[in-house]
Structures are given as structure tokens and as C-alpha cells.
Design a protein around this motif. Structure first.
Motif, mmCIF file in Angstrom:
data_model
loop_
_atom_site.group_PDB
_atom_site.id
_atom_site.type_symbol
_atom_site.label_atom_id
_atom_site.label_comp_id
_atom_site.label_asym_id
_atom_site.label_seq_id
_atom_site.Cartn_x
_atom_site.Cartn_y
_atom_site.Cartn_z
ATOM 1 N N GLY A 75 0.797 -1.220 0.000
ATOM 2 C CA GLY A 75 0.000 0.000 0.000
ATOM 3 C C GLY A 75 0.826 1.264 0.000
ATOM 4 N N GLY A 76 2.119 1.120 0.220
ATOM 5 C CA GLY A 76 2.998 2.269 0.258
ATOM 6 C C GLY A 76 3.435 2.726 -1.121
ATOM 7 N N SER A 77 4.317 3.725 -1.133
ATOM 8 C CA SER A 77 4.777 4.327 -2.378
ATOM 9 C C SER A 77 6.292 4.459 -2.398
ATOM 10 C CB SER A 77 4.165 5.723 -2.565
ATOM 11 O OG SER A 77 2.761 5.675 -2.638
ATOM 12 N N LEU A 78 6.826 4.442 -3.584
ATOM 13 C CA LEU A 78 8.240 4.732 -3.824
ATOM 14 C C LEU A 78 8.344 5.477 -5.143
ATOM 15 C CD1 LEU A 78 10.052 1.347 -2.981
ATOM 16 C CD2 LEU A 78 10.250 3.489 -1.702
ATOM 17 N N ARG A 79 9.368 6.296 -5.257
ATOM 18 C CA ARG A 79 9.671 6.921 -6.542
ATOM 19 C C ARG A 79 11.081 6.553 -6.947
ATOM 20 N NH1 ARG A 79 10.053 13.197 -8.623
ATOM 21 N NH2 ARG A 79 11.979 13.158 -7.382
ATOM 22 N N LEU A 80 11.181 5.846 -8.040
ATOM 23 C CA LEU A 80 12.483 5.464 -8.583
ATOM 24 C C LEU A 80 12.979 6.557 -9.524
ATOM 25 C CD1 LEU A 80 11.878 1.694 -9.424
ATOM 26 C CD2 LEU A 80 12.492 2.757 -7.236
ATOM 27 N N SER A 81 14.283 6.745 -9.516
ATOM 28 C CA SER A 81 14.919 7.698 -10.416
ATOM 29 C C SER A 81 15.958 6.977 -11.252
ATOM 30 C CB SER A 81 15.595 8.820 -9.631
ATOM 31 O OG SER A 81 14.670 9.556 -8.862
ATOM 32 N N CYS A 82 16.138 7.462 -12.458
ATOM 33 C CA CYS A 82 17.156 6.926 -13.360
ATOM 34 C C CYS A 82 17.881 8.121 -13.958
ATOM 35 C CB CYS A 82 16.525 6.070 -14.434
ATOM 36 S SG CYS A 82 17.662 5.551 -15.740
ATOM 37 N N ALA A 83 19.100 8.344 -13.501
ATOM 38 C CA ALA A 83 19.896 9.464 -13.978
ATOM 39 C C ALA A 83 20.765 9.018 -15.142
ATOM 40 C CB ALA A 83 20.756 10.015 -12.856
ATOM 41 N N ALA A 84 20.714 9.768 -16.227
ATOM 42 C CA ALA A 84 21.448 9.407 -17.439
ATOM 43 C C ALA A 84 22.575 10.386 -17.700
ATOM 44 C CB ALA A 84 20.502 9.385 -18.622
ATOM 45 N N SER A 85 23.659 9.875 -18.223
ATOM 46 C CA SER A 85 24.767 10.717 -18.659
ATOM 47 C C SER A 85 25.333 10.127 -19.929
ATOM 48 C CB SER A 85 25.856 10.793 -17.578
ATOM 49 O OG SER A 85 26.384 9.518 -17.316
ATOM 50 N N GLY A 86 26.072 10.935 -20.668
ATOM 51 C CA GLY A 86 26.663 10.432 -21.899
ATOM 52 C C GLY A 86 25.996 11.055 -23.110
ATOM 53 N N ARG A 87 25.489 10.218 -23.986
ATOM 54 C CA ARG A 87 24.880 10.706 -25.214
ATOM 55 C C ARG A 87 23.622 11.501 -24.921
ATOM 56 N NH1 ARG A 87 24.587 5.603 -29.147
ATOM 57 N NH2 ARG A 87 23.782 7.176 -30.570
ATOM 58 N N THR A 88 23.145 12.225 -25.893
ATOM 59 C CA THR A 88 22.034 13.132 -25.720
ATOM 60 C C THR A 88 20.798 12.403 -25.193
ATOM 61 O OG1 THR A 88 22.872 14.475 -27.528
ATOM 62 C CG2 THR A 88 20.621 14.879 -26.816
ATOM 63 N N PHE A 89 20.461 12.680 -23.969
ATOM 64 C CA PHE A 89 19.365 12.003 -23.289
ATOM 65 C C PHE A 89 18.045 12.223 -23.992
ATOM 66 C CE2 PHE A 89 17.103 10.163 -19.864
ATOM 67 C CZ PHE A 89 16.076 10.999 -19.471
ATOM 68 N N SER A 90 17.817 13.430 -24.451
ATOM 69 C CA SER A 90 16.517 13.776 -25.017
ATOM 70 C C SER A 90 16.286 13.180 -26.394
ATOM 71 C CB SER A 90 16.371 15.302 -25.085
ATOM 72 O OG SER A 90 17.388 15.854 -25.890
ATOM 73 N N LYS A 150 17.068 17.613 -16.318
ATOM 74 C CA LYS A 150 17.859 16.901 -15.318
ATOM 75 C C LYS A 150 18.372 15.565 -15.836
ATOM 76 C CE LYS A 150 15.547 18.921 -11.280
ATOM 77 N NZ LYS A 150 14.790 18.649 -10.029
ATOM 78 N N ASN A 151 18.081 15.249 -17.099
ATOM 79 C CA ASN A 151 18.505 13.958 -17.673
ATOM 80 C C ASN A 151 18.066 12.789 -16.786
ATOM 81 O OD1 ASN A 151 19.664 15.290 -19.794
ATOM 82 N ND2 ASN A 151 21.769 14.778 -19.267
ATOM 83 N N THR A 152 16.846 12.848 -16.314
ATOM 84 C CA THR A 152 16.369 11.845 -15.366
ATOM 85 C C THR A 152 14.971 11.374 -15.755
ATOM 86 O OG1 THR A 152 17.661 12.850 -13.579
ATOM 87 C CG2 THR A 152 15.877 11.378 -12.936
ATOM 88 N N VAL A 153 14.751 10.089 -15.620
ATOM 89 C CA VAL A 153 13.429 9.511 -15.803
ATOM 90 C C VAL A 153 12.998 8.912 -14.476
ATOM 91 C CG1 VAL A 153 14.330 7.286 -16.609
ATOM 92 C CG2 VAL A 153 12.027 7.981 -17.233
ATOM 93 N N TYR A 154 11.714 9.006 -14.186
ATOM 94 C CA TYR A 154 11.179 8.584 -12.905
ATOM 95 C C TYR A 154 10.120 7.494 -13.085
ATOM 96 C CZ TYR A 154 13.155 13.120 -11.598
ATOM 97 O OH TYR A 154 13.996 14.187 -11.410
ATOM 98 N N LEU A 155 9.941 6.732 -12.032
ATOM 99 C CA LEU A 155 8.830 5.791 -11.961
ATOM 100 C C LEU A 155 8.186 5.970 -10.594
ATOM 101 C CD1 LEU A 155 7.349 3.540 -13.548
ATOM 102 C CD2 LEU A 155 8.704 1.887 -12.231
#
Length: 120
Positions: free
Chosen positions: A15-30, A76-81
Motif C-alpha cells: 500500500g505504500g509508495s516509492l519513486r524510482l529515479s534513473c539518472a542518465a549521462s553520456g549521449r544526448t538524453f533527449s 535533469k537527464n532523469t526519468v522517474y517511476l
């Protein structure tokens, strides 16, 4: 080359929550869509969610629909879940990856994973 680093996993009660982050570096993230996968103990890795190159469109599998939301912050070059209403069956190692081909639905440059454990 792209480097991905996941974070945000942990132990949470059902029933709880979490937020995952994925930080990217290197080639063009977008330039690429991004995806989240998970692998539960003794099971194969499974696709969970993806977001488009701009974040304007996204998709999540039926088993997490209404509970998980994928998003990205290009600046921020980051994707979240964002994971809400977690269930014990969500327990898995979660990975992010770059969608290198939308036509072939191909992913590459996997992160090291972050463990999510949901207790009942």
C-alpha cells in the motif's frame, strides 16, 4: 555511450509508495525514449513502462496501470517511476534502459538496477 544509474528503491509495506529515479549521462538524453523493467526472483525480466523522447506520451503495462506513472525531466537527464499502492508481487529489481529503436522496440544501456521489496 550512455550511463544509467537507478536509485530510490527500498523496503516498503504493501500500500505504500516509492519513486524510482534513473539518472542518465553520456549521449544526448533527449534523443531517446526510456523504459523501466523489473525482474522478480526466479522470473524473467519484464517490461513495466516507457516514455517517449519528449515525455509527451507514455505507456504502462496493465498490471501496474493506475498505480505506476513514468515521467522524465529532460533538463535533469532523469526519468522517474512513481509507484503507488505497492503490492508484494511488485517486489523485484527495477532497471531503466534507453529505447534505442522505437521501430524494433529495442532497449540498451541498462542500469545496475535498484531493489524494491514490498512486505505484506
Amino acid at each position: 555511450q550512455v550511463q544509467l544509474v537507478e536509485s530510490g528503491g527500498g523496503l516498503v509495506q504493501a500500500g505504500g509508495s516509492l519513486r524510482l529515479s534513473c539518472a542518465a549521462s553520456g549521449r544526448t538524453f533527449s534523443s531517446y525514449g526510456m523504459g523501466w523493467f523489473r525482474q522478480a526472483p526466479g522470473k524473467e525480466r519484464e517490461f513495466v513502462a516507457r516514455t517517449s523522447r519528449t515525455g509527451g506520451s507514455s505507456y504502462v503495462v496493465d498490471s501496474v496501470k493506475g498505480r505506476f506513472t513514468i515521467s522524465r525531466d529532460t533538463a535533469k537527464n532523469t526519468v522517474y517511476l512513481q509507484m503507488n499502492s505497492l503490492k508484494p508481487e511488485d517486489t523485484a529489481v527495477f532497471y531503466c534502459a534507453v529505447r534505442v529503436s522505437a521501430i524494433d522496440d529495442e532497449y540498451a544501456y541498462w542500469g545496475q538496477g535498484t531493489q524494491v521489496t514490498v512486505s505484506s
